[in-house]
Scaffold this active site. Structure first.
Site, PDB file in Angstrom:
ATOM      1  N   MET A  88      73.082  59.153 -32.553  1.00  0.00           N
ATOM      2  CA  MET A  88      74.166  58.258 -32.146  1.00  0.00           C
ATOM      3  C   MET A  88      75.445  59.053 -31.947  1.00  0.00           C
ATOM      4  O   MET A  88      75.897  59.746 -32.860  1.00  0.00           O
ATOM      5  CB  MET A  88      74.403  57.194 -33.223  1.00  0.00           C
ATOM      6  CG  MET A  88      73.257  56.227 -33.379  1.00  0.00           C
ATOM      7  SD  MET A  88      73.512  55.156 -34.821  1.00  0.00           S
ATOM      8  CE  MET A  88      73.024  56.276 -36.135  1.00  0.00           C
TER       9      MET A  88
ATOM     10  N   GLY B 148      79.471  58.946 -36.109  1.00  0.00           N
ATOM     11  CA  GLY B 148      78.566  60.000 -35.684  1.00  0.00           C
ATOM     12  C   GLY B 148      77.406  60.250 -36.629  1.00  0.00           C
ATOM     13  O   GLY B 148      77.627  60.587 -37.769  1.00  0.00           O
ATOM     14  N   SER B 149      76.163  60.122 -36.168  1.00  0.00           N
ATOM     15  CA  SER B 149      75.052  60.175 -37.106  1.00  0.00           C
ATOM     16  C   SER B 149      73.723  60.090 -36.375  1.00  0.00           C
ATOM     17  O   SER B 149      73.667  60.096 -35.150  1.00  0.00           O
ATOM     18  CB  SER B 149      75.179  59.012 -38.084  1.00  0.00           C
ATOM     19  OG  SER B 149      75.496  57.835 -37.370  1.00  0.00           O
ATOM     20  N   ARG B 150      72.640  59.956 -37.172  1.00  0.00           N
ATOM     21  CA  ARG B 150      71.321  59.752 -36.566  1.00  0.00           C
ATOM     22  C   ARG B 150      70.429  58.989 -37.542  1.00  0.00           C
ATOM     23  O   ARG B 150      70.690  58.951 -38.749  1.00  0.00           O
ATOM     24  CB  ARG B 150      70.718  61.078 -36.147  1.00  0.00           C
ATOM     25  CG  ARG B 150      69.733  61.697 -37.093  1.00  0.00           C
ATOM     26  CD  ARG B 150      69.218  63.032 -36.570  1.00  0.00           C
ATOM     27  NE  ARG B 150      68.020  63.433 -37.252  1.00  0.00           N
ATOM     28  CZ  ARG B 150      67.760  64.687 -37.612  1.00  0.00           C
ATOM     29  NH1 ARG B 150      68.628  65.647 -37.370  1.00  0.00           N
ATOM     30  NH2 ARG B 150      66.627  64.969 -38.218  1.00  0.00           N
TER      31      ARG B 150
END
Length: 218
Positions: free
Chosen positions: A97, A185-187
């Site tokens: 993301m 911000g990440s996954r």
């Protein structure tokens, strides 16, 4: 609609915006500079609002499907060893993301929450190979009647400073409902049985509650 996790930040941002608008209007007398400053402040507010947006995507939840848990880009589809819970090989599907994506995490499938664990850690960039083992993260396992136990992992990125996880052991995960939120911000990684037929490809754009990751075939 905005996610509840952004309520305080949104309120604070609106207050700061109003104060800055007043100060700029009162004390900046150069017309072009005042216009530029007002636009910058407004853009910052819009950035905060878009980050915490929470579009409603109603679905007819089913036991034989796995949907994308988040919006983003499919960056990994590979067989990996999962050491925390399964301690064997799984098929991992990772969705990255960016800051402009919706950051709501939704339950990808129906089932009982049988494991939920938070891990403090580093803030490596989310696509780093070691991010799933070293970054701040949560690990959740949902037991589905068709797929069996399926894991998803929320992973903080370089900018993320807080992961919110709603899943508790004993809860029933209802596909499509909010499961948490990752700020900035990440996954999210999905760990599926090796026999699972994955229906997305690398670099596909995934949409939470819309993109079909896998469907159970008896």
């Amino acid at each position: 609609m905005f996610h509840k996790e952004g309520a305080k930040i949104i309120l604070g941002s609106v207050i700061v915006t109003v104060v800055l608008f007043f100060l700029i209007d009162q004390f900046v007398h150069v017309e072009w500079l005042r216009t530029v400053l007002l636009l910058v402040v407004l853009l910052l507010l819009l950035t905060v609002l878009q980050f915490f947006r929470n579009p409603k995507r109603l679905i007819h939840d089913e036991l034989d499907t796995i949907l994308a848990p988040v919006d983003g880009k499919v960056v990994v589809i590979e067989e990996v060893y999962e050491p925390e819970y399964f301690k064997d090989k799984r098929l991992m599907v990772s969705i990255f993301m960016s800051p402009i994506n919706v950051h709501v995490t939704r339950y990808a499938l129906n089932g009982d929450v049988i494991y939920s664990q938070y891990h403090p850690g580093k803030y490596l960039v989310a696509w780093h190979p070691k991010a799933s083992e070293e970054n701040e993260r949560t690990t959740i396992v949902i037991d589905n009647p068709n797929f069996g136990p399926v894991m998803y992992r929320q992973i903080a990125g370089a900018l993320a400073k807080r992961i919110v996880n709603y899943a508790k052991v004993g809860d029933y995960a209802k596909q499509g409902q909010d499961a948490g939120f990752i700020k900035f911000g990440s996954r999210v990684d999905l760990y599926l049985p090796l026999s699972t037929e994955v229906l997305v490809k690398l670099n596909d754009k995934a949409v939470g509650n819309r993109t079909l990751i896998a469907k159970y075939n008896n």
